[in-house]
Write an enzyme that holds these catalytic residues in place. Structure first.
Site, mmCIF file in Angstrom:
data_model
loop_
_atom_site.group_PDB
_atom_site.id
_atom_site.type_symbol
_atom_site.label_atom_id
_atom_site.label_comp_id
_atom_site.label_asym_id
_atom_site.label_seq_id
_atom_site.Cartn_x
_atom_site.Cartn_y
_atom_site.Cartn_z
ATOM 1 N N ASP A 1 -33.311 -16.866 12.120
ATOM 2 C CA ASP A 1 -34.739 -16.683 11.857
ATOM 3 C C ASP A 1 -35.512 -16.279 13.098
ATOM 4 O O ASP A 1 -35.060 -16.441 14.231
ATOM 5 C CB ASP A 1 -35.352 -17.950 11.255
ATOM 6 C CG ASP A 1 -35.208 -19.164 12.168
ATOM 7 O OD1 ASP A 1 -34.125 -19.333 12.754
ATOM 8 O OD2 ASP A 1 -36.174 -19.948 12.287
ATOM 9 N N GLU B 1 -34.543 -22.411 12.582
ATOM 10 C CA GLU B 1 -34.617 -23.022 13.902
ATOM 11 C C GLU B 1 -36.058 -23.134 14.378
ATOM 12 O O GLU B 1 -36.446 -24.115 15.027
ATOM 13 C CB GLU B 1 -33.805 -22.185 14.903
ATOM 14 C CG GLU B 1 -33.628 -22.831 16.280
ATOM 15 C CD GLU B 1 -34.734 -22.502 17.262
ATOM 16 O OE1 GLU B 1 -34.786 -23.140 18.333
ATOM 17 O OE2 GLU B 1 -35.561 -21.610 16.966
#
Length: 475
Positions: free
Chosen positions: A71, A137
């Protein structure tokens, strides 16, 4: 080995929208990539993916884990016409890769590109590989938290989520968020009052981990001192609004102060005096301005005296800033706390705070302090998003080998450091104790902003380094 394959994969995954929580498409891409190459791959319900590749030489018993996150933080400029669903088109000049009017996503797209290039290579010598691609994350390390790595065999772990070439991280802080609540109770004051909207401006703010030891002013801490300073004048307050995030030092905020006409001069003198005190204290590290907008109001509605007293006592007593320094690495902040946001929310006043520490016992020592303060002066208190730290180890073969190889390749010494911020390494250290872990990456600048960019030379340098490290580990 040539770095062009790394850049090609970086451009490909950048074209796939992959904001935190929207990793399905990029996760699909990784799974298809593995299938096409006959590599074993598994995916969980969070869109975390593990891909395995056998060693290039038969008989190699070493297994190494590589890891990056899928991400990215998506932010664009106010005047940008870019559409998130179109993905990121990478631009470049002589020095950098960048996006222009959006975040680039090199954090952590470069790590994903490195991993894909390694998995795709038929030339690179390497040990057995277990490659982890995590999701979410950027929103509290949620993918790493949920991931099961108990079946992995690797005992050497290379995290590729650092942002400074030649610095190998060997420790990071764990974190814990706290929310304190006060039920908002108000009272109608009778008569004519002077009202000042008091606003704090021009503070630098910053990252609550990286910048916590730099002596910058925290707007909420200064609010507490303003309220304490006005206490003797028996003023009333309302509409406290200090927006922010747990992991950022708040740089601005406002409140309304009410006083009877005869106290007008004393209030303005006190506020001016506090501004002078703050400027003197912060003269070497920060700037500050306190602005006041004055009005005359009739029968204002303010916080009750009981609520105001609870708020003042809490803000004066709550710890903020560095709590302890590490005894293993000179100058490293071991544990800290940041008051991040304070504002009204659904009929309650809510304070959001962040505790960080690379030593779990210190983190929970700070938690206990907050809990005792909350029991005495708050109406409710909750803790959330508790993630582990990664404690520095005196001995590390992987760290020593990395420093040695970097100096051989580039003729300059590498630095071993620790970071007072969260890395997924804390989860890996916690889930599989005893692993030898390092974190590394190329030079990146202004990440999480439209000015984000990554050094072209550094991307190439760290690719050369990763290739050399894996080849050495294969032997």
């Amino acid at each position: 080995m040539d770095c062009q394959k790394v850049i090609s994969y970086f451009k490909t995954i950048s074209s796939i929208p992959r904001m935190s929580g929207d990793e399905q498409a990029v996760s699909d891409y990784i799974m298809e990539f593995a299938k096409e190459r006959g590599l074993e791959a598994v995916r969980d319900g969070m869109n975390n993916v593990i891909v395995k590749k056998p060693a290039t030489e038969s008989g190699c018993d070493e297994t190494v884990i590589l890891q990056g996150h899928l991400d990215m933080v998506y932010v664009k400029t106010e005047d940008s016409t870019h559409r998130y669903e179109d993905g990121i088109k990478i631009k470049e000049n002589e020095e950098f890769y960048y996006a222009g009017d959006t975040t680039l996503g090199a954090d952590n797209g470069i790590a994903v590109a490195y991993c894909l290039a390694v998995l795709d290579s038929e030339e690179l010598k390497h040990p057995n590989l277990e490659v982890i691609f995590t999701a979410q994350e950027e929103v509290g390390l949620a993918g790493a938290d949920a991931m099961d790595i108990s079946t992995l065999k690797g005992n050497k772990f290379i995290n590729l989520d650092s942002e400074e070439e030649g610095i190998f991280y060997a420790s990071c802080a764990g974190g814990l968020r706290c929310r304190m609540y006060w039920d908002i109770e108000t009272k109608r004051q009778e008569g004519t009052y002077h009202m000042w909207k008091v606003s704090l401006h021009e503070l630098k703010g910053g990252h609550s981990g990286m910048n916590i030891s730099m002596g910058r002013g925290n707007a909420i801490v200064l609010l507490g001192r303003i309220l304490q300073g006005l206490r003797e004048l028996d003023v009333k307050t309302a509409q406290i609004h200090f927006p922010g995030k747990a992991n950022a030092i708040p740089s601005m905020g406002s409140l309304c102060v009410y006083a009877e006409p005869e106290k007008r001069e004393a209030v303005e003198k006190k506020l001016a005096g506090l501004e002078a005190v703050f400027k003197k204290e912060l003269q070497y590290t920060d700037t500050i301005a306190i602005k006041m907008e004055e009005a005359v109001v009739e029968n204002p509605e303010t916080y009750t005296e009981e609520l105001q007293e609870k708020l003042i006592n809490s803000l004066v007593l709550l710890p903020n800033g560095v709590f302890t320094y590490s005894q293993s690495m000179e100058g490293l902040v071991e544990s800290s706390m940041n008051l991040g946001a304070l504002s009204e929310e659904d009929g309650r006043m809510m304070l959001l705070a962040m505790i960080r520490s690379s030593v779990a016992s210190r983190k929970y020592e700070l938690r206990d302090k907050l809990y005792i303060i909350a029991q005495t002066f708050c109406d409710d208190c909750t803790f959330e998003n508790d993630y582990p730290g990664w404690e520095f180890r005196r001995e590390s073969m992987l760290r020593d080998l990395s420093v040695e190889i970097y100096e051989e390749l580039f003729g300059k010494k590498a630095e071993v450091a620790a970071i007072h911020a969260g890395l997924e390494c804390g989860y890996w250290d916690d889930k599989k104790p005893g692993m030898d872990i390092i974190s590394m990456g190329p030079d990146m600048y202004d990440v999480h902003s439209p000015e984000e960019r990554v050094s072209k030379q550094s991307v190439e340098n760290m690719w050369r380094f990763l290739v050399a490290l894996l080849e050495r580990l294969a032997n």
